[in-house]
Design an enzyme around this catalytic site. Structure first.
Site, PDB file in Angstrom:
ATOM      1  N   THR A   1     -92.124  58.291 -31.508  1.00 51.27           N
ATOM      2  CA  THR A   1     -91.823  57.542 -30.278  1.00 51.27           C
ATOM      3  C   THR A   1     -91.275  58.435 -29.184  1.00 51.27           C
ATOM      4  OG1 THR A   1     -89.647  57.008 -31.168  1.00 51.27           O
ATOM      5  CG2 THR A   1     -91.389  55.383 -31.494  1.00 51.27           C
ATOM      6  N   CYS A   2     -90.646  59.536 -29.591  1.00 44.14           N
ATOM      7  CA  CYS A   2     -90.088  60.408 -28.556  1.00 44.14           C
ATOM      8  C   CYS A   2     -91.179  61.035 -27.704  1.00 44.14           C
ATOM      9  CB  CYS A   2     -89.206  61.489 -29.181  1.00 44.14           C
ATOM     10  SG  CYS A   2     -90.027  62.425 -30.466  1.00 44.14           S
ATOM     11  N   PHE A   3     -92.409  61.181 -28.291  1.00 43.29           N
ATOM     12  CA  PHE A   3     -93.533  61.729 -27.528  1.00 43.29           C
ATOM     13  C   PHE A   3     -94.568  60.663 -27.194  1.00 43.29           C
ATOM     14  CE2 PHE A   3     -92.047  65.650 -29.686  1.00 43.29           C
ATOM     15  CZ  PHE A   3     -91.828  66.409 -28.555  1.00 43.29           C
TER      16      PHE A   3
ATOM     17  N   GLY B   1     -89.266  64.831 -24.784  1.00 47.70           N
ATOM     18  CA  GLY B   1     -89.517  63.894 -25.873  1.00 47.70           C
ATOM     19  C   GLY B   1     -88.309  63.674 -26.749  1.00 47.70           C
TER      20      GLY B   1
END
Length: 1048
Positions: A1015-1017, A731
């Site tokens: 947003t990374c996950f 992520g």
């Protein structure tokens, strides 16, 4: 005592022997001295005699020049006899010239038979001697003509002198002795002239004329005067006419005269009366009929070799363009002769340079000796050859095809108009509908119908003509584009040729040509040559036409015809590959495949840029992707070729699956996948948020290729130097990658620019202001490649022309910079195309005639190439190098430019909410039946517009487009988590928070808080709202403000 007497005896014998040898040597010396003296006396005597004769000759001509009295023919004969007795080319050059002038002057005297040199032919005692003398004099004239250079003034005068001698004494028409009563002597005199002409022919008269013509004409400007050229051609024609056009004399004329470069053009320019003589003798027909016999044509070609065979071909083509009647009557013979001559040259045309090849300006690399002395005349030769693909000759040769009418289709024109619905009101469908209605009223849509026998005379004639032009294309390699442009100039030729092809065989179309592939007969080869010519010309035409000409003006082909043709080509290429024909193809079969495939791909790429074909038009319904993948796993050649040449026949989704499968296999091979026995190597990097690009560049550019493809873990450090909370299970790296890409593709950084119209990205021409800018571009390429490699979609819209370069399409021979120009600058494209239209209108037929407009069209292409390639060449090369270090070129060759964009940025289709709902993971007490979750899906489905749904997806995942293969392939999976507190207080799920979320128990009303995201996950953090309206309002506000991008 006995030994002493023996010794004295031996000495005596030695002395006697020596004395004998000395006497013999003395006699030999005396004999040699006598012989030498005799030779010297003879030499001196000869020299003295020669001096006396030459002095006598000079005295004779000196007295003649003073004009004191007219010399009799007999005195000229005697002085000529003496001069010829001592004649030496170098020493007696001037004396010989004086003799020739003296003889010619004697022939001009009026009413004095004894002065006329030719009068000696009537003397019983001198006739034979005179004939021998005139033969010798005329041959010496020929010898001098071989050495003279017509471009030198002095030599040109001598050329005229010697030619006048030859003209005067090989024909009786100027002999004054035959006027009046002397007319009865003409037959005998003609016989003498024929005897003289025969003697000259035996000695090599035609070779002399060939050398003289080549010296005078094989140059950019001819150095022969009108009079000289007229005399030479008259002399060349006399033996042919005298022999009543015998095969032997026609052969000599063709080999030595008609093979002089552009001689027919020079005759037309300098002395058109000679062309009238050629026409009066019907020589063009006689040449064609003579060469139509294969053995004689081969003999002439072998004698001439390639360079001069091509010159003969040019002269024959030029003559053909002046003789419509003969050309129409002898079309079959004319076409056959040209095919044979071109085929002879083609045997020696090579594809590449070697120790055995020589460069030819028209043929390219040529494995026969090239006469470089002809190079100056090549532009004139090319102009002659251009008549072969000029409008005039095409109309004559293709008269059977062009005479056909493309009938109107009343039924289609009278189709009732459908009511407008939202579906058919789409711009693309409207365009197709308008185009269809426009073209349907003009002519039938040309589809294979069959019905014409392939062994009929008409079909055989058209096939032969197609073989001629196809052979021309493969032989005259350096002017191939000129030939194609000429063949495509008539707008109706190609559609009518397609109509002709559609009528062939019982059913027409595919079946006939597939049968031809399996039949190694001459008839099959001719039919395939017709198909090949059609494909080569059509491909060239569509390549040079812009979108307005193809889609709106519909020049040559209607859009529906392009659909029909592309369907035929698609099936033909598929069958050639799938039936194993291509695997073992060689020579003509392989050339046919590349020709048909080239035309197919030009249409496919045009359709990719702007649709003209229906949905799923390019797919093969009879090809199961599972079967293809099985064969690929088994390394079957036909499956590999299919993927290499026509991947578009496989559905896009299956190709993406294949791509992901290739990536997975490589990861397994490199040990980058977690297994029970081993873990992949992990690369750890530490990144400062304030210097994300600089730190990422410095740490990642040093990594090896395999390390870049492997697992990379990122730890962020804030401005205070403290590690940020968060464990990277892909992520954090996803966020880092997205942030890096967001920064480098920001036009403000000036690594990339946006296009003027739809703001799509391409390398900035002024990016060189950055230090180490090429290394930066390589780094960007690696980051982009890593995103594609890991299946992370990034919202980076590239310009179409740049995607083509990323795929390597710009190296294709079918690629046109002008076609891609609108994707860079539509206004600039309009300006350039307006220039092009003017170019076409300035001169009728300007597309085939090399005039100054050609420079303008070249300028258009060069400017387009400069804007899209040259000025960003190094930046593009660096980025592609980085990208290909992660993504192998062969992996993405199965995608078109729009498909590659979808691979990078996700699908441009509407979001499938059912698919998203199916693959969503819930946390914090949320579940699929939770009322907040039910509200959320209902709001997305019924209250949000497609644009808002895209904004929602971007809010959570940082990309507005769904993954190509659906949300099952989104990594990490789409997640929704129930949150009770703000992000800075959020410590993750606890048992209490999960239970409260599950049972909808709230500590306090969260109405003031907005939804947020990581947003990374791919994680949506959603408060447990009490009302659906509040959820709708807050969610709409959050996605419009884009308040995401927090790190959990």
């Amino acid at each position: 005592m006995f030994s002493a007497s023996q010794s004295s005896k031996a000495q005596f014998l030695d002395k006697a022997r020596q004395a004998r040898e000395e006497r013999r040597e003395l006699k030999e010396r005396e004999r040699a001295a006598v012989q030498i003296q005799a030779l010297i006396r003879r030499f001196l005597c000869r020299c003295r005699l020669q001096r006396e004769i030459r002095r006598e000759v000079e005295d004779f001509f000196g007295a003649n020049e003073s004009g004191s009295s007219k010399r009799s023919a007999l005195s000229i004969f005697r002085i000529a006899r003496k001069l010829l007795f001592v004649f030496n080319h170098k020493e007696d050059k001037e004396r010989f010239e004086k003799l020739c002038r003296c003889i010619l002057n004697s022939m001009d005297v009026e009413n004095e038979p004894k002065v006329w040199y030719v009068s000696l032919a009537l003397s019983k005692d001198l006739t034979l001697l005179w004939i021998k003398q005139i033969k010798d004099i005329l041959w010496f004239c020929c010898e001098f003509l071989k050495q003279l250079k017509p471009d030198i003034l002095q030599d040109s005068r001598l050329v005229n002198l010697h030619l006048t001698m030859l003209v005067t004494f090989t024909d009786t028409s100027t002999w004054k002795i035959l006027r009046g009563k002397g007319e009865t002597l003409r037959p005998a005199m003609n016989h003498i002239c024929a005897n003289i002409m025969g003697h000259l022919n035996q000695k090599g008269f035609y070779s002399v004329l060939q050398i003289l013509l080549t010296n005078g004409l094989a140059r950019s400007r001819p150095s022969l005067s009108k009079g000289s050229l007229t005399a030479i051609f008259s002399l060349a024609l006399r033996p042919v006419v005298a022999a009543q056009f015998s095969d032997n004399l026609l052969r000599l004329f063709l080999i030595h005269i008609m093979s002089v470069p552009a001689i027919m053009t020079h005759l037309a320019t300098l002395t058109p009366e000679r062309l009238a003589v050629i026409e009066s003798h019907d020589l063009f027909r006689k040449f064609i009929l003579f060469l139509s016999r294969e053995a004689q044509c081969r003999d002439v070609c072998v004698c001439l070799e390639g360079s001069h065979t091509l010159c003969l071909l040019g002269n024959l083509v030029y003559l053909g363009s002046l003789n419509d009647k003969v050309l129409e009557e002898e079309t079959a013979h004319f076409v056959g002769v040209l095919i044979h001559m071109l085929s002879y040259c083609q045997k020696y045309v090579s594809q590449k340079k070697s120790n055995l090849t020589h460069w030819h300006p028209v043929l390219g690399w040529f494995s026969q000796t090239v006469d470089y002395g002809l190079n100056e005349s090549m532009p004139l030769l090319t102009k002659q050859l251009q008549h072969l693909w000029g409008v005039h000759m095409i109309r004559i040769l293709f008269s059977d095809v062009l005479s056909k009418k493309l009938l109107e289709n009343q039924e289609i024109a009278q189709l009732p108009t459908q009511p407008v619905s939202p579906q058919n009101s789409l711009p693309m469908k409207n365009l197709l509908k308008r185009a269809f209605q426009k073209s349907a009223s003009v002519r039938n849509i040309l589809k294979p119908v069959g019905g014409k026998r392939v062994d009929s005379a008409e079909v055989q004639k058209v096939c032969s003509i197609c073989v001629l032009y196809q052979t021309t294309l493969t032989t005259l390699t350096q002017i191939r584009l000129q030939i194609l442009t000429g063949l495509t100039y008539l707008d109706d030729l190609l559609p009518k040729l397609w109509a002709f092809i559609c009528e062939l065989g019982p059913q027409g179309g595919l079946k006939l040509f597939l049968e031809c592939l399996n039949n190694d007969t001459e008839e099959s080869k001719r039919l395939l040559a017709m198909l090949m010519l059609f494909c080569d010309c059509s491909r060239h035409l569509i390549t040079i036409l812009d979108d307005i000409e193809v889609y709106e003006e519909q020049i040559s082909f209607k859009l529906e015809e392009l659909v029909t043709i592309s369907s035929f080509l698609n099936s033909f290429v598929f069958k050639m590959i799938w039936d194993g024909i291509v695997e073992n193809a060689r020579g003509e079969t392989l050339e046919l495949f590349h020709s048909v495939h080239g035309w197919l791909m030009v249409l496919y790429e045009r359709d990719c840029r702007r649709r003209f074909a229906p949905e799923d038009h390019w797919l093969r319904k009879d090809l199961k992707p599972s079967v293809l993948f099985q064969e690929l796993d088994k390394d079957k050649k036909r499956a590999q070729l299919l993927l290499q040449y026509i991947p578009h026949v496989i559905p896009h989704k299956n190709r993406v699956l294949l791509f992901r499968n290739m990536v997975t296999k490589e990861k397994e091979k490199l040990g980058l996948v977690e297994t029970s026995s081993a873990s992949p190597h992990v690369t750890h990097i530490t990144i400062r948020r304030s210097r994300m690009l600089e730190d990422g560049y410095e740490q990642l550019r040093q990594l090896s290729q395999n390390a870049m493809k492997g697992v990379i873990r990122v730890k962020f450090v804030n401005d205070l130097g403290v590690d940020e909370a968060g464990i990277d299970q892909d992520g954090v790296f996803k966020e880092f990658l997205e942030e890096i890409i967001k920064k480098v593709f920001d036009p403000a950084l000036n690594l990339f620019k946006t296009t003027s119209g739809d703001e799509r990205l391409y390398p900035s021409p002024t990016s060189y202001i950055h230090e180490n800018y090429l290394q930066l571009f390589e780094f960007v390429g690696k980051m982009l490649g890593k995103a594609v490699y890991e299946g992370i979609v990034v919202d980076v819209p590239f310009a179409s022309f740049f995607l083509s370069q990323l795929l390597g399409h710009h190296h294709s021979v079918f690629y046109s910079s002008v076609d891609e120009l609108p994707s860079l600058d539509s206004e600039f494209y309009k300006n350039l195309t307006s220039i092009k239209l003017v170019c076409h209108e300035l001169v009728p037929g300007g597309k085939t005639i090399p005039v100054t407009n050609e420079n303008k069209i070249s300028y258009i292409h060069l400017m387009a190439h400069f804007r899209m390639h040259t000025q960003i060449k190094s930046q593009t090369a660096a980025l592609i190098s980085g990208f290909r270090s992660i993504i192998k070129p062969e992996w993405i060759r199965m995608f078109s430019a729009p498909e590659l964009q979808r691979l990078i940025s996700g699908d441009n289709a509407e979001i499938d909410l059912e698919d998203l709902k199916k693959h969503t993971v819930y946390y914090g007490g949320f579940h699929g039946s939770h009322r907040v979750i039910i509200w959320l899906w209902d709001i997305l489905a019924n209250d949000f517009s497609p644009e808002e749904r895209a904004m929602f997806l971007k809010f959570v995942t940082s990309c507005s487009r769904p993954p190509l293969l659906g949300f099952a392939y989104l990594k990490p999976p789409f997640s929704i988590r129930c949150v009770e507190v703000s992000d800075d207080q959020d410590t993750g799920d606890t048992l209490g928070s999960v239970l409260r979320g599950f049972f909808t128990i709230r500590k306090k009303e969260p109405g003031g808080r907005l939804p947020t995201s990581s947003t990374c996950f791919n994680l949506l953090k959603l408060p447990n709202y009490s009302k659906k309206s509040i959820l709708r309002e807050k969610l709409r506000y959050a996605i419009s403000m884009n308040t995401g991008f927090e790190l959990s």
